[in-house]
Every structure is written in structure tokens, then in C-alpha cells.
Design an enzyme around this catalytic site. Structure first.
Site, PDB file in Angstrom:
ATOM      1  N   PRO A   1       0.819  -1.220   0.000  1.00 17.46           N
ATOM      2  CA  PRO A   1       0.000   0.000   0.000  1.00 17.46           C
ATOM      3  C   PRO A   1       0.852   1.268   0.000  1.00 17.46           C
ATOM      4  O   PRO A   1       0.349   2.355  -0.286  1.00 17.46           O
ATOM      5  CB  PRO A   1      -0.822  -0.097   1.289  1.00 17.46           C
ATOM      6  CG  PRO A   1      -0.688  -1.488   1.765  1.00 17.46           C
ATOM      7  CD  PRO A   1       0.583  -2.042   1.196  1.00 17.46           C
TER       8      PRO A   1
ATOM      9  N   GLU B   1       2.783  -8.327   8.530  1.00 13.48           N
ATOM     10  CA  GLU B   1       2.912  -6.857   8.518  1.00 13.48           C
ATOM     11  C   GLU B   1       3.774  -6.379   7.357  1.00 13.48           C
ATOM     12  O   GLU B   1       3.907  -5.169   7.144  1.00 13.48           O
ATOM     13  CB  GLU B   1       3.501  -6.355   9.842  1.00 13.48           C
ATOM     14  CG  GLU B   1       2.712  -6.759  11.080  1.00 13.48           C
ATOM     15  CD  GLU B   1       1.229  -6.399  10.985  1.00 13.48           C
ATOM     16  OE1 GLU B   1       0.937  -5.215  10.763  1.00 13.48           O
ATOM     17  OE2 GLU B   1       0.390  -7.309  11.115  1.00 13.48           O
TER      18      GLU B   1
ATOM     19  N   ARG C   1      -2.364  -8.789 -20.563  1.00 13.48           N
ATOM     20  CA  ARG C   1      -3.318  -8.566 -21.650  1.00 13.48           C
ATOM     21  C   ARG C   1      -2.806  -7.577 -22.700  1.00 13.48           C
ATOM     22  O   ARG C   1      -3.404  -7.436 -23.769  1.00 13.48           O
ATOM     23  CB  ARG C   1      -4.704  -8.200 -21.130  1.00 13.48           C
ATOM     24  CG  ARG C   1      -4.761  -6.952 -20.303  1.00 13.48           C
ATOM     25  CD  ARG C   1      -6.082  -6.803 -19.586  1.00 13.48           C
ATOM     26  NE  ARG C   1      -7.217  -6.643 -20.500  1.00 13.48           N
ATOM     27  CZ  ARG C   1      -7.430  -5.574 -21.273  1.00 13.48           C
ATOM     28  NH1 ARG C   1      -6.570  -4.584 -21.250  1.00 13.48           N
ATOM     29  NH2 ARG C   1      -8.485  -5.507 -22.059  1.00 13.48           N
TER      30      ARG C   1
ATOM     31  N   ASP D   1      -9.168  -0.779 -26.207  1.00 12.02           N
ATOM     32  CA  ASP D   1      -9.919  -0.402 -25.016  1.00 12.02           C
ATOM     33  C   ASP D   1     -10.078   1.099 -24.987  1.00 12.02           C
ATOM     34  O   ASP D   1      -9.106   1.821 -25.137  1.00 12.02           O
ATOM     35  CB  ASP D   1      -9.173  -0.812 -23.731  1.00 12.02           C
ATOM     36  CG  ASP D   1      -8.999  -2.306 -23.615  1.00 12.02           C
ATOM     37  OD1 ASP D   1      -9.632  -3.021 -24.411  1.00 12.02           O
ATOM     38  OD2 ASP D   1      -8.249  -2.737 -22.737  1.00 12.02           O
TER      39      ASP D   1
END
Ligand code: 4HQ
Length: 244
Positions: free
Chosen positions: A83, A110, A148, A163
Site C-alpha cells: 500500500p 505486517e 493482456r 480499449d
């Protein structure tokens, strides 16, 4: 690099990823960090210096696993899912797709001993501001978005460059049979066979959704000339609705 290599079986075993593996376009090789842990119990975690709850991934097994992977893949960037990393997006996915090889480190508990982050990691990536129990799902998210883009992985018809999100826009609405579902009609133009009109409708649908749902995407690039024409058309329609 993971302590749960079996988590990747489902990812590699279905759909487009399975086809990409079976056709040899990609090779996916989960490495069990535990195989590089010493001692009878092959421990991969330990208590944090300074105390507190939770465990930290021991540096030695990780270092050994990464070193072994790097001798096989000397060019591969080592990417840590965390994160605390820079946010993953479609631009990064496209850039990573130019790499022949990559090494992903999936932490548990952690996280990793900081000395691994400092000494072995080239790139720290976050898939979003929420906390998961491990880096495996983020690694699969990143791999999916990257793979992809590899030529031939998607059918030629739906190449990744097609896309609409690749152009910084949301995709237009999609419809399939039946023509009427729960009293709702498919937009008539899509049944018209007029490919120019369908193309125009899709561009308009994509623009409307982007303006209403993700205006932040438009702030990056601004409107193209054809999009300005569409907005001007809407403005004229709205004025007649408001004043007539
Ligand atoms: N993690 N984007 C691994 C995440 C995460 C995220 C939490 C990574 C736990 C050990 N990774 N640690 N969000 O939530 O990448």
C-alpha cells in the site's frame, strides 16, 4: 515470490491467462519462499524488533529466493506489492508489458523486513488505498493488467489498444440479446446496421459516461476536437429543452 504459490493456480488455470500459458506466450512460475528458509520448520516470519503485534517476513529466505530468481531472470525488475507504493494504473501496465521478465514479491503479515525493500526492490506498487492480507491478489491484478497487453494474448479483434480506457475514457455501454429485457429496449442505432452511426453512438456513450462518472479522467487530457463537437451538440439540445 510467495508463501502461498497455490493461490496462482486459479489465476493461470482459467480463461485468457490459461490460453496465454498454454500457447507459450507467457510463463508464470510461483516461487515458494519457504523453500529458501533454513531449519527444520522452514520459518519465514519473526517477531518485530521494538515489539508490538504482528509478524515480519524474515529477510534471509526472501533474499535467497530473489537472488535465485535474478540469476534466472537477470533483466527482470523486482516489484514489491505494498500500500506504500506508487498507485498502479493503465500507463504502468503498458510500460511493464515491454518487460520480457518480471519478479513480484508478495508479502504477508505486517510486510517485509525494511532491508529487503532497500536492497532488493526496484519498484513499489500499490493497487489501491485499502489493506489486504497479502500481496498475492495485488500481484495477480498487476500481472493480469500487464499480460493482456502482450501481442496475441487477447484475440486480434479485441486488442488492448482498442480499449477506450487506453485513451483515458470509460468504455461505452454494451448490449446483447434479447432486444427487450425487463421492458428496456436496446438503443435502436445498435440494431440499424449503420456502422458509422454505431461508431458515433459509442463515442458519445463513452464520453457521457466519462463526464458523469469519472470527470477526473478528462482533466488529464482535455476534450478532443470530435468530443468538443459532441458536447456542443448536447449544449444546443439542452438549450432548446430549457427555453422552448
Ligand atoms: N498489502 N496494494 C502486502 C496490500 C496491497 C495493496 C497489504 C500488500 C499486506 C503484506 N498491496 N501486505 N493495497 O494491501 O498492493
Amino acid at each position: 515470490m510467495t508463501i502461498f504459490p497455490e493461490m496462482f493456480d486459479a489465476f493461470a488455470g482459467h480463461g485468457i491467462m490459461r490460453r496465454a500459458v498454454e500457447s507459450g506466450k507467457i510463463r508464470l512460475e510461483p516461487v515458494n519462499i519457504r523453500d529458501f528458509a533454513e531449519g527444520r520448520h522452514r520459518v519465514t516470519d519473526d517477531r518485530p524488533y521494538g515489539g508490538g503485534s504482528g509478524m515480519v517476513m524474515k529477510p534471509e529466505p526472501l533474499a535467497a529466493a530473489i537472488e535465485t530468481a535474478k540469476t534466472e531472470l537477470p533483466e527482470a525488475p523486482v516489484v514489491l506489492l505494498t500500500p506504500q507504493g506508487r498507485r498502479f494504473d493503465q500507463d504502468t501496465a503498458r510500460q511493464y508489458a515491454a518487460c520480457k521478465e518480471m519478479i513480484f514479491i508478495c508479502g504477508r503479515y505486517e510486510g517485509l523486513d525494511e532491508r529487503i525493500c532497500e536492497g532488493y526492490v526496484d519498484d513499489e506498487i500499490s493497487i489501491g488505498d485499502y489493506v489486504l492480507t497479502g500481496g498475492e491478489l495485488p500481484a495477480m491484478v498487476v500481472m493480469d493488467a500487464v499480460i493482456r497487453h502482450i501481442p496475441g494474448v487477447l484475440g486480434a479483434a479485441d486488442a488492448a489498444e482498442c480499449d477506450s480506457f487506453s485513451a483515458g475514457r470509460l468504455e461505452h455501454a454494451h448490449y446483447t440479446r434479447p432486444g427487450v429485457f425487463e421492458q428496456k429496449q436496446v438503443p435502436g442505432v445498435l440494431l440499424s446496421g449503420n456502422h458509422r452511426a454505431i461508431e458515433d453512438w459509442r463515442r458519445e456513450s463513452a464520453l457521457l459516461r466519462t463526464i458523469l462518472r469519472r470527470p477526473d479522467l478528462l482533466e488529464q487530457t482535455g476534450l478532443t476536437e470530435p468530443e468538443k463537437k459532441i458536447v456542443q451538440k448536447w449544449c444546443r439540445r439542452l438549450e432548446t429543452l430549457a427555453w422552448d
